[in-house]
Design an enzyme around this catalytic site. Structure first.
Site, PDB file in Angstrom:
ATOM      1  CB  THR A  11     -31.581   2.787  -4.707  1.00 33.48           C
ATOM      2  OG1 THR A  11     -31.866   3.194  -6.051  1.00 33.48           O
ATOM      3  CG2 THR A  11     -32.727   3.226  -3.802  1.00 33.48           C
ATOM      4  CG  ASN A  13     -34.574   4.837  -9.594  1.00 38.04           C
ATOM      5  OD1 ASN A  13     -35.656   5.234  -9.177  1.00 38.04           O
ATOM      6  ND2 ASN A  13     -34.395   4.396 -10.826  1.00 38.04           N
ATOM      7  CE  LYS A  16     -33.350   0.367  -9.021  1.00 41.43           C
ATOM      8  NZ  LYS A  16     -31.942  -0.044  -8.868  1.00 41.43           N
ATOM      9  CG  ASP A  73     -28.588  -4.083 -11.028  1.00 43.22           C
ATOM     10  OD1 ASP A  73     -28.206  -2.893 -11.001  1.00 43.22           O
ATOM     11  OD2 ASP A  73     -28.573  -4.771 -12.063  1.00 43.22           O
ATOM     12  CB  SER A  74     -34.463  -3.731 -11.108  1.00 37.98           C
ATOM     13  OG  SER A  74     -34.280  -2.371 -10.749  1.00 37.98           O
ATOM     14  N   GLY A 157     -39.373   5.164 -14.717  1.00 37.33           N
ATOM     15  CA  GLY A 157     -38.664   4.378 -15.720  1.00 37.33           C
ATOM     16  C   GLY A 157     -39.547   3.975 -16.892  1.00 37.33           C
ATOM     17  CE1 TYR A 158     -36.511   1.793 -21.006  1.00 34.18           C
ATOM     18  CE2 TYR A 158     -35.750   1.059 -18.848  1.00 34.18           C
ATOM     19  CZ  TYR A 158     -35.484   1.522 -20.117  1.00 34.18           C
ATOM     20  OH  TYR A 158     -34.175   1.725 -20.512  1.00 34.18           O
ATOM     21  CG  ASP A 159     -43.284   1.553 -13.977  1.00 31.98           C
ATOM     22  OD1 ASP A 159     -42.889   0.403 -14.216  1.00 31.98           O
ATOM     23  OD2 ASP A 159     -43.185   2.080 -12.855  1.00 31.98           O
ATOM     24  CE  LYS A 179     -43.424  -0.574 -10.519  1.00 28.81           C
ATOM     25  NZ  LYS A 179     -42.435   0.481 -10.715  1.00 28.81           N
TER      26      LYS A 179
HETATM   27  P1  ITT Z   1     -29.397   2.553  -8.377  1.00 28.56           P
HETATM   28  O1  ITT Z   1     -28.336   1.738  -9.085  1.00 28.56           O
HETATM   29  O2  ITT Z   1     -28.813   3.725  -7.663  1.00 28.56           O
HETATM   30  O3  ITT Z   1     -30.281   1.708  -7.506  1.00 28.56           O
HETATM   31  P2  ITT Z   1     -30.471   2.890 -11.055  1.00 28.56           P
HETATM   32  O4  ITT Z   1     -31.686   3.546 -11.617  1.00 28.56           O
HETATM   33  O5  ITT Z   1     -29.144   3.197 -11.717  1.00 28.56           O
HETATM   34  O6  ITT Z   1     -30.378   3.212  -9.488  1.00 28.56           O
HETATM   35  P3  ITT Z   1     -30.329   0.125 -11.954  1.00 28.56           P
HETATM   36  O7  ITT Z   1     -28.925   0.181 -12.423  1.00 28.56           O
HETATM   37  O8  ITT Z   1     -30.789  -1.083 -11.199  1.00 28.56           O
HETATM   38  O9  ITT Z   1     -30.707   1.344 -11.005  1.00 28.56           O
HETATM   39  O10 ITT Z   1     -31.265   0.333 -13.232  1.00 28.56           O
HETATM   40  C1  ITT Z   1     -32.614   0.135 -13.128  1.00 28.56           C
HETATM   41  C2  ITT Z   1     -33.304   0.752 -14.343  1.00 28.56           C
HETATM   42  O11 ITT Z   1     -34.259  -0.193 -14.844  1.00 28.56           O
HETATM   43  C3  ITT Z   1     -34.102   1.966 -13.907  1.00 28.56           C
HETATM   44  O12 ITT Z   1     -33.329   3.149 -14.029  1.00 28.56           O
HETATM   45  C4  ITT Z   1     -35.283   1.919 -14.857  1.00 28.56           C
HETATM   46  O13 ITT Z   1     -34.923   2.465 -16.088  1.00 28.56           O
HETATM   47  C5  ITT Z   1     -35.500   0.416 -15.035  1.00 28.56           C
HETATM   48  N1  ITT Z   1     -36.445  -0.106 -14.020  1.00 28.56           N
HETATM   49  C6  ITT Z   1     -36.147  -0.895 -12.942  1.00 28.56           C
HETATM   50  N2  ITT Z   1     -37.240  -1.127 -12.214  1.00 28.56           N
HETATM   51  C7  ITT Z   1     -38.246  -0.474 -12.822  1.00 28.56           C
HETATM   52  C8  ITT Z   1     -39.609  -0.312 -12.533  1.00 28.56           C
HETATM   53  O14 ITT Z   1     -40.161  -0.821 -11.444  1.00 28.56           O
HETATM   54  N3  ITT Z   1     -40.346   0.409 -13.377  1.00 28.56           N
HETATM   55  C9  ITT Z   1     -39.809   0.980 -14.466  1.00 28.56           C
HETATM   56  N4  ITT Z   1     -38.519   0.906 -14.809  1.00 28.56           N
HETATM   57  C10 ITT Z   1     -37.733   0.179 -13.986  1.00 28.56           C
END
Ligand code: ITT
Length: 205
Positions: A11, A13, A16, A73-74, A157-159, A179
């Site tokens: 990832t 991120n 994450k 993916d989340s 993120g949106y937390d 969390k």
């Molecule tokens: P990778 O693909 O490199 O893992 P990314 O941030 O692009 O990183 P995703 O495409 O899965 O990952 O998008 C996930 C988004 O959803 C993330 O950027 C946040 O905006 C949101 N998100 C996911 N999990 C979250 C969490 O635990 N708390 C807050 N926001 C979250």
């Protein structure tokens, strides 16, 4: 055959990554990250579901590195927005959007919706791949409501806008351990743990 004691957490991120590392710290395994592979080509996430995108990312990075790879993916699904931002959560406010821009767009999209109708959930899909082979998958979710004013400094993120009624706080007000105990990602990781321990040669604590 794969080195059973090594897994790549694929990832980009950092939020994450911190959470995944914390949950997997009880498994005796060497965790590699994308920082160990500078310049590696990014995966294309063009699937319609979290599960599809998790599998795409896990296969992509496993093929490029030769390592067993775990990908997440989340995203956030808001009922009043027809499930948006969903699989587009990372880029809701446009390519390269940061968390603040995404949160501003969320708050403006939901303006005028009554609190009881602001139901939402975070979803997470996790996949583990060895090359093209998907060896394990798991999913998790957590329900909440969207609030206008951000609360809390933790998480990412949106937390700060995701209120979890059972706990009377947002995901950003939770300690990292709380969390991880209740979140979509924490649940998906717990569900995949037995498969991981098996794949990694029984190195669970
Ligand atoms: P990778 O693909 O490199 O893992 P990314 O941030 O692009 O990183 P995703 O495409 O899965 O990952 O998008 C996930 C988004 O959803 C993330 O950027 C946040 O905006 C949101 N998100 C996911 N999990 C979250 C969490 O635990 N708390 C807050 N926001 C979250």
């Amino acid at each position: 055959m794969k080195d059973d004691g090594v897994i790549l957490i694929a990832t980009g991120n950092r939020g994450k990554l911190r959470e995944i590392q914390a949950v997997l710290s009880g498994i005796r395994v060497v965790l590699k990250t994308l920082a160990d592979f500078p310049g590696i080509k990014e995966a294309i996430e063009d699937g319609d579901t979290f599960a599809e995108n998790a599998a795409k990312k896990a296969r992509h990075y496993s093929r490029l590195t030769g390592l067993r790879t775990l990908a997440d993916d989340s995203g956030l699904e808001v009922d009043a927005l027809g499930g948006a931002p969903g699989v587009h959560s990372a880029r809701y406010a446009g390519d390269g959007a940061d968390d603040s821009a995404n949160n501003r767009k969320l708050v403006s999209a939901i303006a005028g919706v009554d609190p009881p109708l602001r139901t939402a959930r975070f979803r997470c899909a996790i996949a583990v791949a060895d090359g093209d082979t998907i060896e394990a998958t798991a999913e998790g979710s957590v329900d909440g409501r969207i609030i206008d004013d951000p609360r809390g400094e933790n998480g990412f993120g949106y937390d700060p806008h995701f209120w979890i009624p059972e706990h009377g706080m947002t995901a950003a007000q939770m300690s990292p351990s709380l969390k991880n105990a209740i979140s979509h990602r924490g649940r998906a990781l717990e569900a995949i743990r037995p498969s991981l321990v098996r794949l990694l040669g029984g190195r669970g604590c």
